[in-house]
Scaffold this motif. Sequence first.
Motif, PDB file in Angstrom:
ATOM      1  N   THR A   1      -2.673 -19.929  16.569  1.00 48.67           N
ATOM      2  CA  THR A   1      -1.999 -19.602  15.195  1.00 48.67           C
ATOM      3  C   THR A   1      -2.077 -18.110  15.007  1.00 48.67           C
ATOM      4  N   PHE A   2      -2.259 -17.321  16.246  1.00 53.01           N
ATOM      5  CA  PHE A   2      -2.107 -15.769  15.924  1.00 53.01           C
ATOM      6  C   PHE A   2      -0.797 -15.400  16.936  1.00 53.01           C
ATOM      7  N   ASN A   3       0.220 -15.366  15.834  1.00 51.13           N
ATOM      8  CA  ASN A   3       1.542 -15.033  16.778  1.00 51.13           C
ATOM      9  C   ASN A   3       2.274 -14.892  15.266  1.00 51.13           C
ATOM     10  N   ASP A   4       3.842 -14.887  15.466  1.00 56.04           N
ATOM     11  CA  ASP A   4       4.485 -14.730  14.389  1.00 56.04           C
ATOM     12  C   ASP A   4       5.122 -15.961  13.783  1.00 56.04           C
ATOM     13  N   ASP A   5       4.470 -17.164  13.984  1.00 54.34           N
ATOM     14  CA  ASP A   5       4.784 -18.452  13.384  1.00 54.34           C
ATOM     15  C   ASP A   5       3.902 -18.607  12.354  1.00 54.34           C
ATOM     16  N   ALA A   6       2.712 -18.105  12.282  1.00 58.64           N
ATOM     17  CA  ALA A   6       1.619 -18.550  11.285  1.00 58.64           C
ATOM     18  C   ALA A   6       1.233 -17.326  10.468  1.00 58.64           C
ATOM     19  N   VAL A   7       0.867 -17.774   9.135  1.00 57.60           N
ATOM     20  CA  VAL A   7       0.515 -16.930   8.206  1.00 57.60           C
ATOM     21  C   VAL A   7      -0.909 -17.312   7.572  1.00 57.60           C
ATOM     22  N   ARG A   8      -1.796 -16.462   7.514  1.00 55.14           N
ATOM     23  CA  ARG A   8      -3.142 -16.766   7.259  1.00 55.14           C
ATOM     24  C   ARG A   8      -3.230 -16.396   5.669  1.00 55.14           C
ATOM     25  N   MET A   9      -4.211 -17.200   4.991  1.00 58.78           N
ATOM     26  CA  MET A   9      -4.473 -16.912   3.574  1.00 58.78           C
ATOM     27  C   MET A   9      -5.404 -15.794   3.645  1.00 58.78           C
ATOM     28  N   SER A  10      -5.087 -14.726   3.241  1.00 59.26           N
ATOM     29  CA  SER A  10      -6.044 -13.327   3.232  1.00 59.26           C
ATOM     30  C   SER A  10      -5.107 -12.497   4.248  1.00 59.26           C
ATOM     31  N   THR A  11      -6.137 -11.518   4.552  1.00 61.01           N
ATOM     32  CA  THR A  11      -5.646 -10.463   5.578  1.00 61.01           C
ATOM     33  C   THR A  11      -5.165 -10.998   6.864  1.00 61.01           C
ATOM     34  N   GLN A  12      -4.254 -10.594   7.620  1.00 61.37           N
ATOM     35  CA  GLN A  12      -3.676 -11.488   8.935  1.00 61.37           C
ATOM     36  C   GLN A  12      -4.662 -10.913  10.083  1.00 61.37           C
ATOM     37  N   THR A  13      -5.005 -11.756  10.857  1.00 62.79           N
ATOM     38  CA  THR A  13      -5.987 -11.628  12.031  1.00 62.79           C
ATOM     39  C   THR A  13      -5.279 -10.217  12.667  1.00 62.79           C
ATOM     40  N   GLN A  14      -6.254  -9.285  13.078  1.00 63.12           N
ATOM     41  CA  GLN A  14      -5.945  -8.106  13.654  1.00 63.12           C
ATOM     42  C   GLN A  14      -5.789  -8.206  15.148  1.00 63.12           C
ATOM     43  N   PHE A  15      -5.052  -7.366  15.886  1.00 62.44           N
ATOM     44  CA  PHE A  15      -5.100  -6.921  17.024  1.00 62.44           C
ATOM     45  C   PHE A  15      -6.598  -6.186  17.495  1.00 62.44           C
ATOM     46  N   GLY A  16      -7.041  -6.192  18.512  1.00 64.85           N
ATOM     47  CA  GLY A  16      -8.520  -5.509  18.759  1.00 64.85           C
ATOM     48  C   GLY A  16      -7.883  -3.895  18.841  1.00 64.85           C
TER      49      GLY A  16
ATOM     50  N   TYR B   1       4.187 -16.826  -2.293  1.00 63.49           N
ATOM     51  CA  TYR B   1       3.872 -15.647  -1.489  1.00 63.49           C
ATOM     52  C   TYR B   1       2.715 -15.142  -2.104  1.00 63.49           C
ATOM     53  N   PRO B   2       1.491 -15.749  -1.860  1.00 61.22           N
ATOM     54  CA  PRO B   2       0.208 -15.507  -2.462  1.00 61.22           C
ATOM     55  C   PRO B   2      -0.329 -14.036  -2.355  1.00 61.22           C
ATOM     56  N   THR B   3      -0.771 -13.519  -3.407  1.00 63.94           N
ATOM     57  CA  THR B   3      -1.155 -12.126  -3.275  1.00 63.94           C
ATOM     58  C   THR B   3      -2.197 -11.983  -2.318  1.00 63.94           C
ATOM     59  N   GLN B   4      -2.963 -12.994  -2.038  1.00 62.81           N
ATOM     60  CA  GLN B   4      -3.994 -12.938  -0.726  1.00 62.81           C
ATOM     61  C   GLN B   4      -3.593 -12.543   0.583  1.00 62.81           C
ATOM     62  N   ASN B   5      -2.183 -12.685   0.678  1.00 68.18           N
ATOM     63  CA  ASN B   5      -1.503 -12.621   1.991  1.00 68.18           C
ATOM     64  C   ASN B   5      -1.197 -11.148   2.410  1.00 68.18           C
ATOM     65  N   GLN B   6      -2.004 -10.678   3.163  1.00 64.47           N
ATOM     66  CA  GLN B   6      -1.719  -9.090   3.587  1.00 64.47           C
ATOM     67  C   GLN B   6      -1.518  -8.823   4.894  1.00 64.47           C
ATOM     68  N   GLY B   7      -0.785  -7.933   5.147  1.00 67.87           N
ATOM     69  CA  GLY B   7      -0.395  -7.529   6.638  1.00 67.87           C
ATOM     70  C   GLY B   7      -1.327  -7.123   7.373  1.00 67.87           C
ATOM     71  N   ARG B   8      -1.350  -6.926   8.629  1.00 64.09           N
ATOM     72  CA  ARG B   8      -2.034  -6.424   9.551  1.00 64.09           C
ATOM     73  C   ARG B   8      -2.093  -4.900   9.811  1.00 64.09           C
ATOM     74  N   LEU B   9      -2.875  -4.259  10.431  1.00 62.00           N
ATOM     75  CA  LEU B   9      -3.063  -2.997  10.537  1.00 62.00           C
ATOM     76  C   LEU B   9      -2.234  -2.551  11.630  1.00 62.00           C
ATOM     77  N   PRO B  10      -1.519  -1.412  11.762  1.00 61.42           N
ATOM     78  CA  PRO B  10      -0.941  -0.951  13.247  1.00 61.42           C
ATOM     79  C   PRO B  10      -1.303  -1.387  14.123  1.00 61.42           C
ATOM     80  N   PHE B  11      -0.747  -1.830  15.356  1.00 61.16           N
ATOM     81  CA  PHE B  11      -1.165  -1.979  16.540  1.00 61.16           C
ATOM     82  C   PHE B  11      -0.211  -1.534  17.811  1.00 61.16           C
ATOM     83  N   LEU B  12       0.850  -1.224  17.448  1.00 64.49           N
ATOM     84  CA  LEU B  12       1.878  -0.435  18.507  1.00 64.49           C
ATOM     85  C   LEU B  12       1.785   0.860  18.421  1.00 64.49           C
ATOM     86  N   ASN B  13       1.823   1.516  19.607  1.00 59.84           N
ATOM     87  CA  ASN B  13       1.809   3.107  19.658  1.00 59.84           C
ATOM     88  C   ASN B  13       0.499   3.792  18.978  1.00 59.84           C
ATOM     89  N   VAL B  14      -0.545   3.100  19.088  1.00 57.73           N
ATOM     90  CA  VAL B  14      -1.883   3.573  18.666  1.00 57.73           C
ATOM     91  C   VAL B  14      -2.570   4.083  19.871  1.00 57.73           C
TER      92      VAL B  14
END
Length: 620
Positions: free
Chosen positions: A73-88, A571-584
């Motif tokens: 469920t960590f991909n562009d198919d799924a949305v998590r209720m809260s901040t999205q799972t982050q890349f390491g 679109y619940p307000t709890q659904n928040q985006g993930r931190l930048p992970f590309l070009n970091v």
Amino acid sequence: MKLKIFIILAGFVLLFTNCNDVLDRPSLTTAEDDAYWTNEDRVRLYANAFYTNFFVGYGLKYTTTYAPNANYTFNDDAVRMSTQTQFGRTVPTSKGSTSLDMMWQSEFTGPTWNFAWVRKANVMIDRITNLMPEILTNEQYNHWTGVGRFFRALEYARLANVFGDVPYYDTEVQNTDKDGLYKDRTPRNEVMDAVYNDFEYALQNVRLNDGGQYVNRYVVAAMVSRWALFEASWQKYYYKNNERAKKFFDQAVAAAEMVMNSGKYGIVEDFRKLFGSTDLTNSKDCILYRKYDAGQNVTHSIASTCNMNDPTDVGPNLDLIKAFICTDGKDWQTSSLENVDDFTLSNLIKTRDSRFEASFYTKPTPRAKSSYLYVTKFIPRSGLSYIESGGSPAAEFQSEKNVTGYPVLRYAEVLLNWIEAKAELATLGGTEVSQSDIDISINQIRKRPVAEEAKALGVTMTAEMKLDALPQDPHRDPTVPALLWEIRRERRMEFAFEFSRIIDLRRWKKLEYMDTDKNEDLLIGTWVNFNDEVKSELKDQNKGKLRVMAKDGSFTTYDGTNAAKMNGFFYPTQNQGRLPFLNVPNVNPYLSPIGTNQISDYKNKGYTLTQTEGWPTGIN
């Protein structure tokens, strides 16, 4: 060939569950002693321990690593209720990190930095080679050597997929061999050339039929079609090496054709039945099938995640919903179907590919807290009959009591591996894909039977793909040719919430698709009319919590007085985006780092272990 799981070799399993060194030290088990290797049955018994590692199915009980709908469920198919799972974003201290931001590197995509299964395969190959030439017939010797090399290749394919360069071992390393135990990484190309050779040997020597519970040549070929395709894509898109890409695309095509030309397999079952049946032993759709048996205490818990009784924090997002092809074979923006832009679930079921109805519940539900669309792909329709009649799910669909089987290797995957590899080869100067190629792959899949329950809801078969009339999807990534875009769409629909999406994004070098800043649809759920379908949710305790987005992008948040406006994409307000992970800096989301403890361990013993490309060493 169908896989029936028994509780076997418990001692072996325990040997490989706690692996703290680069290679496990030689164990005291008699299975590794010379006296053990006396006949073919002993070899088979030893090889059986690999099955639950490589062919996980739905897992066992509550152990769900690599199981569908639990970890994928960590991909562009799924949305998590809260901040999205982050890349390491940091290097872990240990190779076995299980923190949330590192989960994708272990459970979601492959093994941790661990070579126990490599060692086990090498022991098998060594004992057969050195102790059994006079015991086994030539056919037995070649078959079991092929099985050992197959399992070794599978593990190295997985390791290279996760880490890139990894130490390569093709012999058993003794406890006294410090140089062997603490060797640095072997270049990925050298590792994967060895994998290629192991796969080729297995394709030529593993038996066509070794009985209903065991690996045969078609199982080998199906897995080779998967992993050769994966490696070829890495070489083309990540490493920019078209020569090596072609080598592995060719192997993927040849392996897939071995399965396709056998005449043993076909697309004959309706989609939902593939995941909700207790026995697909005789199904032509399945090349390998894991069966569960409550009488032997071999059960799982994945069907329970689809039982509609238990709330879930993860669900399908709008980006996936929009990706489903319409029944006229066009994307939703260019389809000529009536009301194709009506996103109510009842209309989506009628206008989208039959896999949509087979994958999700037919009504919006607050039990899918992040998206109001509930995944029901992995439970039979009969398992949800309690919803209309009242009560609770049957006991077999609760907790870890599930006995539905899982199609570990499906013929549909082989067809999609094949057509993708063919299309990729065409971009590298190979023969162009023909309409007949499409007909025996994608169109064969589209012609799978539609369940009677689905027909009653208005589900129909999707039109065939035509090369001279490919969809002109305005959402298509302009760097991806139209044919490959549509092949990738088929793959996305076919394998949603199964094993491959995050691996696909990585091998295509397309993790940008998971950037929530660039694609807000990743955070949004299905269309909901709160005045009709879930009116009971319009209550005081949900003031300020329920939010919908209209098609024009405007928002309405429930305040107790605006119920009539609560109609739109959830679109619940709890659904928040993930931190930048590309070009970091010092972050490589495509390959996983190894722990600083492992690097320090090498250093303390006078050796060097190189950190994964793109990650800092983390020690002085």
